[in-house]
Design an enzyme around this catalytic site. Structure first.
Site, PDB file in Angstrom:
ATOM      1  N   TYR A   1       1.022  -1.132   0.096  1.00 18.89           N
ATOM      2  CA  TYR A   1       0.190   0.034  -0.076  1.00 18.89           C
ATOM      3  C   TYR A   1       0.848   1.181  -0.138  1.00 18.89           C
ATOM      4  CZ  TYR A   1      -4.632  -2.118   0.205  1.00 18.89           C
ATOM      5  OH  TYR A   1      -6.267  -2.618   0.709  1.00 18.89           O
TER       6      TYR A   1
ATOM      7  N   ARG B   1     -29.680  -9.381  11.726  1.00 12.96           N
ATOM      8  CA  ARG B   1     -29.885  -8.454  11.678  1.00 12.96           C
ATOM      9  C   ARG B   1     -30.205  -7.772  10.168  1.00 12.96           C
ATOM     10  NH1 ARG B   1     -30.922  -2.980  12.795  1.00 12.96           N
ATOM     11  NH2 ARG B   1     -29.220  -2.738  14.256  1.00 12.96           N
TER      12      ARG B   1
ATOM     13  N   HIS C   1     -23.864 -29.808 -13.228  1.00 12.10           N
ATOM     14  CA  HIS C   1     -24.332 -31.105 -12.164  1.00 12.10           C
ATOM     15  C   HIS C   1     -23.073 -31.979 -12.709  1.00 12.10           C
ATOM     16  CE1 HIS C   1     -26.811 -33.891 -10.627  1.00 12.10           C
ATOM     17  NE2 HIS C   1     -25.827 -34.897 -11.074  1.00 12.10           N
TER      18      HIS C   1
END
Length: 452
Positions: free
Chosen positions: A99, A205, A435
């Site tokens: 960074y 929530r 599949h």
């Protein structure tokens, strides 16, 4: 008026770093950035990255158990927290260096110190130096919040979980959001006896009710002692452990108590209100669609604005800010249909509306299936995955997708592309299944489970 810089960024997290780097490298702006702690912010240093590495570490005991069912003479020894922690922090240091180098290589002046806003065009560094800038970008993120109650100082937060000297034998996690649930699963996977308290009726929530109920059942089934409708009254240190008294009588003693009961924006002491920047009731920086504050020269992105507190969103907001201010192309960060994942075990991936949100908006069809997947079924596990689509009855568009399954985060990223493009249920139906996979259920559910 002449300024020292075209842009001064306060905060070296994902949003601030992206904005600083793009403004300097692509727009040719004179840019400075101040970070008082470590470059990388919450995500790199004390959030997404170290947490996900702990998720990986915690999954190996289950893999070994499953391997035995597949015929392998497999065993696993004790978990070496000290060695893992050393490797973890070495990786965080490596990412922090990347960074910083990216900023420097782009021409950004980096100040390793605290900066606060003095006025519309001035920031003051902790060293006492004052710097002027045509634009100021606040990207200071958020921090964990622990409510005050008797003994609350004994709790740790997610910030400290990556620095423990040793793993506890028994711990309590307080909270029901994604951080609390993720750490409950992580620590359980690492061999810790975990209890979780949440004061609400159900964990997670804001997520789809059926999905969060499914996650709660699986967490309990795997051994997390989860109690909803339960809150802590007080804590005290007794014989080297933490004695916890709660509202429902499940009092106990723990070696560690971690609180994950919400986060608050990092705006305290930044001088924003004195400079005329309006804050919301919870201290978030109030911004418009272009991330501009009530002071025209000051902008804010990321968790400090408390919009959608996710790293990729902060990065998008930072990039949109540069487009708007430095390229003269007014750009609004797109906050619609943002996919996310909760890295519990198994994971929850979600994009779009919950069933509850959708049915309050328009008539819908719900397609939902829960089943035991092939891999774990063969190993004798009772775990069930869940696939769910919310469909508009009028437009036939898929309004939401919710997946509870191993690697749900990987699956929801791909489903989100189709939903973002406006795919209908018939588009899903026309797609040939792969599949055998878990995800094929998304394109094989033909009959609505219910309508609303």
């Amino acid at each position: 008026m002449s300024f020292d810089y075209d842009l001064f960024v306060i905060g070296g997290g994902s949003g601030g770093v992206r904005a600083a780097r793009l403004a300097a490298s692509e727009a040719g702006a004179r840019v400075a950035l101040a970070e008082e702690y470590r470059m990388g912010g919450t995500c790199v240093i004390r959030g997404c990255v170290p947490k996900k590495l702990m998720v990986f570490a915690s999954a190996y005991p289950g893999m070994v158990d499953e391997a035995r069912a597949y015929g392998w003479d497999a065993a696993i020894g004790a978990f070496g927290w000290a060695g893992f922690k050393d490797n973890l922090h070495a990786e965080l240091t490596r990412l922090e260096g990347i960074y910083t180098r990216n900023l420097v290589n782009a021409g950004v002046q980096v100040f390793d110190t605290r900066a606060v806003v003095k006025d519309a065009h001035t920031v003051a560094l902790a060293s006492g130096e004052e710097i002027t800038a045509k634009h100021i970008l606040v990207a200071t993120g958020g921090q964990p919040f622990v409510p005050e109650f008797p003994g609350s100082d004994l709790a740790v937060t997610s910030n400290e979980m990556f620095h423990l000297d040793a793993l506890p034998k028994k711990m309590l996690v307080v909270g029901g959001g994604f951080i609390a649930c993720e750490f409950a699963c992580i620590m359980h996977g690492l061999g810790v006896e975990v209890t979780q308290f949440y004061r609400g009726a159900q964990i997670l929530r804001g997520f789809d009710d059926e999905a969060r109920g499914h996650v709660a059942d699986l967490m309990r089934g795997r051994g997390v002692d989860l109690h909803v409708g339960t809150d802590v009254i007080s804590m005290e240190r007794v014989d080297g452990r933490i004695a916890v008294k709660c509202t429902t009588g499940h009092d106990d003693r723990f070696d560690l108590v971690m609180y994950a009961t919400g986060r608050v924006p990092n705006t305290a002491g930044l001088g924003l209100e004195q400079a005329g920047v309006r804050l919301t009731r919870n201290g978030a920086v109030e911004v418009d669609a272009y991330s501009q504050t009530s002071v025209p020269s000051i902008y804010a992105v990321g968790d400090v604005t408390d919009r959608i507190n996710l790293t990729p969103v902060a990065i998008r907001e930072g990039a949109a800010f540069v487009e708007t201010v430095f390229h003269g192309r007014p750009t609004v960060a797109d906050h619609e249909l943002v996919a996310s994942a909760v890295f519990t075990q198994p994971e929850l991936g979600t994009v779009g509306l919950t069933e509850e949100q959708a049915r309050d908006r328009e008539p819908i069809e719900v397609y939902s299936a829960a089943f035991r997947p092939m891999q774990s079924l063969f190993a004798g596990s009772d775990d069930r995955v869940m696939m769910k689509l919310i469909v508009s009855r009028e437009t036939r568009k898929v309004l939401g997708c919710h997946i509870v399954a191993p690697n749900a985060g990987e699956m929801i990223q791909l489903a989100a592309i189709a939903i973002k493009m406006g795919a209908t249920k018939e588009d899903f139906d026309r797609t040939v299944a792969v599949h055998p996979t878990m995800a094929e259920e998304l394109v094989t559910m033909k009959t609505p489970t219910r309508v609303a």
